[in-house]
Design a protein around this motif. Structure first.
Motif, PDB file in Angstrom:
ATOM      1  N   VAL A  47     -29.507   9.790  -5.557  1.00  0.00           N
ATOM      2  CA  VAL A  47     -30.293  10.268  -6.699  1.00  0.00           C
ATOM      3  C   VAL A  47     -30.597  11.750  -6.518  1.00  0.00           C
ATOM      4  CG1 VAL A  47     -32.428   9.979  -8.011  1.00  0.00           C
ATOM      5  CG2 VAL A  47     -31.317   7.984  -6.974  1.00  0.00           C
ATOM      6  N   ASP A  48     -30.358  12.534  -7.551  1.00  0.00           N
ATOM      7  CA  ASP A  48     -30.681  13.959  -7.480  1.00  0.00           C
ATOM      8  C   ASP A  48     -31.935  14.261  -8.310  1.00  0.00           C
ATOM      9  OD1 ASP A  48     -29.893  14.295 -10.230  1.00  0.00           O
ATOM     10  OD2 ASP A  48     -27.815  14.496  -9.598  1.00  0.00           O
ATOM     11  N   GLU A  49     -32.452  15.459  -8.116  1.00  0.00           N
ATOM     12  CA  GLU A  49     -33.691  15.865  -8.784  1.00  0.00           C
ATOM     13  C   GLU A  49     -33.549  15.847 -10.303  1.00  0.00           C
ATOM     14  OE1 GLU A  49     -36.511  16.485  -7.408  1.00  0.00           O
ATOM     15  OE2 GLU A  49     -36.167  16.978  -5.298  1.00  0.00           O
ATOM     16  N   GLN A  50     -32.378  16.201 -10.787  1.00  0.00           N
ATOM     17  CA  GLN A  50     -32.136  16.251 -12.226  1.00  0.00           C
ATOM     18  C   GLN A  50     -32.262  14.857 -12.847  1.00  0.00           C
ATOM     19  OE1 GLN A  50     -28.106  17.432 -14.018  1.00  0.00           O
ATOM     20  NE2 GLN A  50     -29.199  19.388 -13.934  1.00  0.00           N
ATOM     21  N   THR A  51     -31.676  13.853 -12.178  1.00  0.00           N
ATOM     22  CA  THR A  51     -31.753  12.480 -12.673  1.00  0.00           C
ATOM     23  C   THR A  51     -33.182  11.965 -12.628  1.00  0.00           C
ATOM     24  OG1 THR A  51     -29.493  12.035 -11.918  1.00  0.00           O
ATOM     25  CG2 THR A  51     -30.897  10.126 -12.347  1.00  0.00           C
ATOM     26  N   LEU A  52     -33.891  12.322 -11.560  1.00  0.00           N
ATOM     27  CA  LEU A  52     -35.283  11.899 -11.402  1.00  0.00           C
ATOM     28  C   LEU A  52     -36.129  12.405 -12.575  1.00  0.00           C
ATOM     29  CD1 LEU A  52     -36.583  10.290  -9.031  1.00  0.00           C
ATOM     30  CD2 LEU A  52     -37.537  12.445  -8.246  1.00  0.00           C
ATOM     31  N   GLN A  53     -35.959  13.681 -12.904  1.00  0.00           N
ATOM     32  CA  GLN A  53     -36.720  14.287 -13.990  1.00  0.00           C
ATOM     33  C   GLN A  53     -36.308  13.713 -15.349  1.00  0.00           C
ATOM     34  OE1 GLN A  53     -36.172  18.512 -13.588  1.00  0.00           O
ATOM     35  NE2 GLN A  53     -36.981  18.554 -11.491  1.00  0.00           N
ATOM     36  N   LYS A  54     -35.027  13.463 -15.512  1.00  0.00           N
ATOM     37  CA  LYS A  54     -34.500  12.951 -16.783  1.00  0.00           C
ATOM     38  C   LYS A  54     -35.149  11.631 -17.171  1.00  0.00           C
ATOM     39  CE  LYS A  54     -30.170  11.448 -18.971  1.00  0.00           C
ATOM     40  NZ  LYS A  54     -28.690  11.305 -18.779  1.00  0.00           N
ATOM     41  N   TYR A  55     -35.405  10.779 -16.171  1.00  0.00           N
ATOM     42  CA  TYR A  55     -35.961   9.460 -16.462  1.00  0.00           C
ATOM     43  C   TYR A  55     -37.460   9.376 -16.174  1.00  0.00           C
ATOM     44  CZ  TYR A  55     -31.186   7.984 -17.176  1.00  0.00           C
ATOM     45  OH  TYR A  55     -29.913   7.872 -17.664  1.00  0.00           O
ATOM     46  N   GLY A  56     -38.088  10.517 -15.931  1.00  0.00           N
ATOM     47  CA  GLY A  56     -39.534  10.563 -15.785  1.00  0.00           C
ATOM     48  C   GLY A  56     -40.077   9.924 -14.512  1.00  0.00           C
ATOM     49  N   TRP A  57     -39.249   9.853 -13.474  1.00  0.00           N
ATOM     50  CA  TRP A  57     -39.702   9.311 -12.197  1.00  0.00           C
ATOM     51  C   TRP A  57     -40.280  10.431 -11.342  1.00  0.00           C
ATOM     52  CZ3 TRP A  57     -36.937   4.797  -9.402  1.00  0.00           C
ATOM     53  CH2 TRP A  57     -36.638   3.780 -10.309  1.00  0.00           C
ATOM     54  N   THR A  58     -41.271  10.109 -10.527  1.00  0.00           N
ATOM     55  CA  THR A  58     -41.792  11.073  -9.565  1.00  0.00           C
ATOM     56  C   THR A  58     -41.194  10.774  -8.194  1.00  0.00           C
ATOM     57  OG1 THR A  58     -43.683   9.690  -8.937  1.00  0.00           O
ATOM     58  CG2 THR A  58     -43.984  11.207 -10.797  1.00  0.00           C
ATOM     59  N   LYS A  59     -41.280  11.737  -7.318  1.00  0.00           N
ATOM     60  CA  LYS A  59     -40.755  11.537  -5.963  1.00  0.00           C
ATOM     61  C   LYS A  59     -41.558  10.457  -5.246  1.00  0.00           C
ATOM     62  CE  LYS A  59     -39.197  14.149  -1.944  1.00  0.00           C
ATOM     63  NZ  LYS A  59     -39.088  15.497  -1.328  1.00  0.00           N
ATOM     64  N   ASP A  60     -42.867  10.434  -5.483  1.00  0.00           N
ATOM     65  CA  ASP A  60     -43.702   9.400  -4.862  1.00  0.00           C
ATOM     66  C   ASP A  60     -43.266   8.009  -5.307  1.00  0.00           C
ATOM     67  OD1 ASP A  60     -45.240  11.119  -3.384  1.00  0.00           O
ATOM     68  OD2 ASP A  60     -46.859  11.265  -4.864  1.00  0.00           O
ATOM     69  N   ARG A  61     -42.891   7.895  -6.564  1.00  0.00           N
ATOM     70  CA  ARG A  61     -42.495   6.585  -7.087  1.00  0.00           C
ATOM     71  C   ARG A  61     -41.207   6.101  -6.434  1.00  0.00           C
ATOM     72  NH1 ARG A  61     -40.623   5.008 -13.297  1.00  0.00           N
ATOM     73  NH2 ARG A  61     -40.450   2.746 -12.920  1.00  0.00           N
ATOM     74  N   ILE A  62     -40.201   6.965  -6.372  1.00  0.00           N
ATOM     75  CA  ILE A  62     -38.922   6.522  -5.806  1.00  0.00           C
ATOM     76  C   ILE A  62     -39.071   6.261  -4.316  1.00  0.00           C
ATOM     77  CG2 ILE A  62     -37.938   8.807  -5.247  1.00  0.00           C
ATOM     78  CD1 ILE A  62     -35.262   7.712  -6.348  1.00  0.00           C
ATOM     79  N   ARG A  63     -39.913   7.044  -3.650  1.00  0.00           N
ATOM     80  CA  ARG A  63     -40.156   6.844  -2.216  1.00  0.00           C
ATOM     81  C   ARG A  63     -40.823   5.488  -1.964  1.00  0.00           C
ATOM     82  NH1 ARG A  63     -43.673  10.790  -1.313  1.00  0.00           N
ATOM     83  NH2 ARG A  63     -42.117  12.359  -0.760  1.00  0.00           N
ATOM     84  N   GLU A  64     -41.835   5.183  -2.759  1.00  0.00           N
ATOM     85  CA  GLU A  64     -42.568   3.926  -2.591  1.00  0.00           C
ATOM     86  C   GLU A  64     -41.671   2.722  -2.868  1.00  0.00           C
ATOM     87  OE1 GLU A  64     -46.475   1.637  -4.493  1.00  0.00           O
ATOM     88  OE2 GLU A  64     -46.113   3.752  -4.940  1.00  0.00           O
ATOM     89  N   ILE A  65     -40.881   2.780  -3.948  1.00  0.00           N
ATOM     90  CA  ILE A  65     -39.990   1.678  -4.299  1.00  0.00           C
ATOM     91  C   ILE A  65     -38.942   1.464  -3.211  1.00  0.00           C
ATOM     92  CG2 ILE A  65     -38.172   0.961  -5.899  1.00  0.00           C
ATOM     93  CD1 ILE A  65     -39.746   2.316  -8.138  1.00  0.00           C
ATOM     94  N   ALA A  66     -38.344   2.567  -2.746  1.00  0.00           N
ATOM     95  CA  ALA A  66     -37.284   2.468  -1.740  1.00  0.00           C
ATOM     96  C   ALA A  66     -37.808   1.907  -0.423  1.00  0.00           C
ATOM     97  CB  ALA A  66     -36.648   3.843  -1.512  1.00  0.00           C
ATOM     98  N   ARG A  67     -38.980   2.367   0.009  1.00  0.00           N
ATOM     99  CA  ARG A  67     -39.559   1.884   1.264  1.00  0.00           C
ATOM    100  C   ARG A  67     -39.905   0.394   1.162  1.00  0.00           C
ATOM    101  NH1 ARG A  67     -41.049   5.260   5.521  1.00  0.00           N
ATOM    102  NH2 ARG A  67     -39.993   7.267   5.249  1.00  0.00           N
ATOM    103  N   PHE A  68     -40.357  -0.037  -0.001  1.00  0.00           N
ATOM    104  CA  PHE A  68     -40.670  -1.451  -0.202  1.00  0.00           C
ATOM    105  C   PHE A  68     -39.408  -2.295  -0.081  1.00  0.00           C
ATOM    106  CE2 PHE A  68     -40.863  -5.136  -3.045  1.00  0.00           C
ATOM    107  CZ  PHE A  68     -41.976  -5.799  -2.529  1.00  0.00           C
ATOM    108  N   HIS A  69     -38.326  -1.833  -0.699  1.00  0.00           N
ATOM    109  CA  HIS A  69     -37.090  -2.606  -0.684  1.00  0.00           C
ATOM    110  C   HIS A  69     -36.445  -2.662   0.699  1.00  0.00           C
ATOM    111  CE1 HIS A  69     -36.590  -2.017  -5.298  1.00  0.00           C
ATOM    112  NE2 HIS A  69     -37.297  -3.084  -5.003  1.00  0.00           N
ATOM    113  N   VAL A  70     -36.555  -1.586   1.477  1.00  0.00           N
ATOM    114  CA  VAL A  70     -35.932  -1.605   2.802  1.00  0.00           C
ATOM    115  C   VAL A  70     -36.634  -2.610   3.707  1.00  0.00           C
ATOM    116  CG1 VAL A  70     -37.258   0.163   4.066  1.00  0.00           C
ATOM    117  CG2 VAL A  70     -34.814  -0.081   4.488  1.00  0.00           C
TER     118      VAL A  70
END
Length: 267
Positions: free
Chosen positions: A132-155
């Motif tokens: 995931v790149d910064e451009q895609t993150l911004q395009k879909y309105g996700w924050t870095k904290d959100r993707i970090r939290e989701i990813a850590r939960f799934h791992v």
């Protein structure tokens, strides 16, 4: 028949060529570049590394690489979406030498990890995944904290069954599911903490390449030498190498260590 870079190059060109692809060979670096002719996105293959893997696995190494190239190119030309993908986001461990941005100059979403490793974030697409790149993150309105939290939960939800082997009084545990996130298990703090409780000696962790995580119960000096040799071997054979160094795990922290002969030297 003996395998060398030239023969490997010819085999890959034969297996991977297509009307919409461009294949180029870098003689100086001994690499083969296979990319989509329109987008210029593609895969670079280190031929000597693949030859080394072929010497261990035979033609299965070539089959795996061809499959990886086809899947990677197919996904690269598609548009990455985060809509409805919350259940498919995972963290990915890479070397600090791995590019921090795409070939188009767009920064990937990353977090610092250790002196040897960096965390990226990916959307799982089934047979492969896309960073995931910064451009895609911004395009879909996700924050870095959100993707970090989701990813850590799934791992933390990934299976952690391991095989073990005792060598010279030291116990080595191997996690190798080939799901693309074996090295990512190093981010499961709860799992590492539980393993630490059962260690009789010092606990060491290694992620030489993407598809393996090694946990070691080092009970004597010989254990460090074995770990160093083992990690270097895995590093050399891995399709996506990360680091040949290992880490001591203490108080929830990973500290890179250099192992020289029968001496251990902390960084």
């Amino acid at each position: 028949m003996k395998m060398d870079s030239k023969r490997m190059r010819d085999l890959l060109i034969e297996r991977c060529q297509a009307p919409d692809r461009t294949i180029s060979f870098d003689r100086e670096k001994d690499t083969l570049r296979i990319e989509d002719s329109d987008t210029k996105k593609g895969v670079t293959i280190e031929l000597p590394r693949l030859v080394g893997k072929w010497e261990v696995e035979g033609d299965a190494a070539i089959e795996e690489m061809v499959y990886y190239v086809n899947e990677a190119l197919r996904e690269m030309v598609s548009t990455l979406s985060l809509d409805g993908k919350e259940q498919h986001v995972y963290p990915v461990i890479r070397s600090t030498s791995f590019p921090k941005e795409s070939k188009e100059g767009v920064s990937f979403v990353t977090d610092e990890h250790t002196a040897e490793t960096r965390i990226y974030y990916a959307v799982d697409l089934g047979n492969t995944y896309r960073l995931v790149d910064e451009q895609t993150l911004q395009k879909y309105g996700w924050t870095k904290d959100r993707i970090r939290e989701i990813a850590r939960f799934h791992v933390r939800s990934l299976p952690t069954e391991m095989k073990s082997d005792e060598v010279a009084g030291n116990v080595f545990y191997f996690l190798n599911t080939n799901d693309g996130y074996d090295a990512s298990r190093i981010l499961n703090d709860r799992w590492l903490s539980e393993l630490k409780k059962d260690m009789q000696g010092e606990m060491a962790v290694a992620v030489p390449h993407q598809d393996v995580c090694i946990i070691c119960d080092i009970r004597n000096q010989t254990g460090y030498d074995i770990l160093a040799q083992m990690t270097m071997k895995f590093f050399a054979e891995g399709r996506v190498p990360i680091t040949a160094l290992s880490f001591l795990y203490e108080d929830g922290e990973l500290e890179p260590i250099f192992i020289l002969g029968k001496q251990k030297s902390k960084e």
